[in-house]
Design an enzyme around this catalytic site. Sequence first.
Site, short mmCIF file in Angstrom:
data_model
loop_
_atom_site.label_atom_id
_atom_site.label_comp_id
_atom_site.label_asym_id
_atom_site.label_seq_id
_atom_site.Cartn_x
_atom_site.Cartn_y
_atom_site.Cartn_z
N ALA A 88 -18.04 -14.41 42.46
CA ALA A 88 -18.56 -15.05 43.67
C ALA A 88 -20.01 -15.50 43.52
CB ALA A 88 -18.44 -14.08 44.86
N VAL A 141 -12.31 -0.11 42.86
CA VAL A 141 -11.95 0.55 44.12
C VAL A 141 -12.91 0.19 45.26
CG1 VAL A 141 -13.30 2.67 43.73
CG2 VAL A 141 -11.17 2.76 45.08
N ASP A 142 -14.13 -0.25 44.94
CA ASP A 142 -15.12 -0.49 45.99
C ASP A 142 -15.00 -1.90 46.54
OD1 ASP A 142 -15.97 -1.43 43.52
OD2 ASP A 142 -18.10 -0.96 43.88
N GLU A 186 -17.05 -5.83 31.56
CA GLU A 186 -17.03 -7.20 32.05
C GLU A 186 -17.49 -8.20 30.99
OE1 GLU A 186 -17.72 -8.39 36.30
OE2 GLU A 186 -19.66 -9.00 35.46
#
Length: 309
Positions: A193, A171-172, A260
Amino acid sequence: MRVPTFSMCDCGALHLTPVYNFQWVFHCNEEVYFAPWSRWDVQTCTSWRAPIMWNEMFEKAIYDQYHVEKDTSVALTVFAVGRYLEVYLKEFLTSAERHFMVGLPVDYYIFTDAPHNVPTVQLAPGRTLRAIPVKRYERWQDISMMRMKAITEAIDNLISTRNQYVFCMDVDQVFVGPFGSEALGDSVALLHAYFYKSSVTEYTYDRNPKSVAYMNDGDYYYHAAVFGGTWQNVRNITESCHRGIKTDKVNDVEALWHDESHLNKYFWLHKPSKVLSPEYLWASEIGFSYEIHVRRMIWAEKHYGVLRD
């Protein structure tokens, strides 16, 4: 006209088709159009011939037409637990309405411990929002990891009867550019990234052999803030990651980067059919990078000191 050669990769079964302005494009397994040779400055295909999606490599209108004709519907799952709801959710949703899968039906599934506080957002026709109650855990790590179980259950109970595709997101983050149907695929992973230029030795895999998520080698480092695919494949992903997390817990082990780490292990064993470049989730603090021609989503400002109290 000379047909381009595929010196970088040939990405699966190829059918060259002339389209706009006599440009040759590549007809991939999804039966839509894709031009890997249009970006010579970046890697556009994986070693297993999955496309890596960068700007200027595809005709958005063709992808959109394909999915409109297929009556494609997309589920977007997001967790907004504790203060994450009040700080991030409204901007996430309003920006998604501007940029995410515009023109396609989208169902938002908001997992939260405070369904009554989910903000009201004006939705386009054909779009819905559903709040799904979840338990709030004391540790943010547990919230992060339990989402795999919750998504699996939502797919079984809701999504599988409504949506062909699912995207799972944090959500962030904020949509700032078109995040469209070109991102859809059987199984979709996102290049992190901070690591897309790094070597395997620099990837923050879980290196603990006691963990189910253990990896000593890999292809890329994927960001768990965005992953997706058909509902069947996303269910396989979330169920497998949840099973690994449970096994680790029984053995008193916690993977380095929680869900993750398990996601990266899954995609190492089960290669994604499509990989999204970092333009699909960019970190502004990295600064300028010549490969990033467009930013489609960015990290929102982090307030971990407050949010994770």
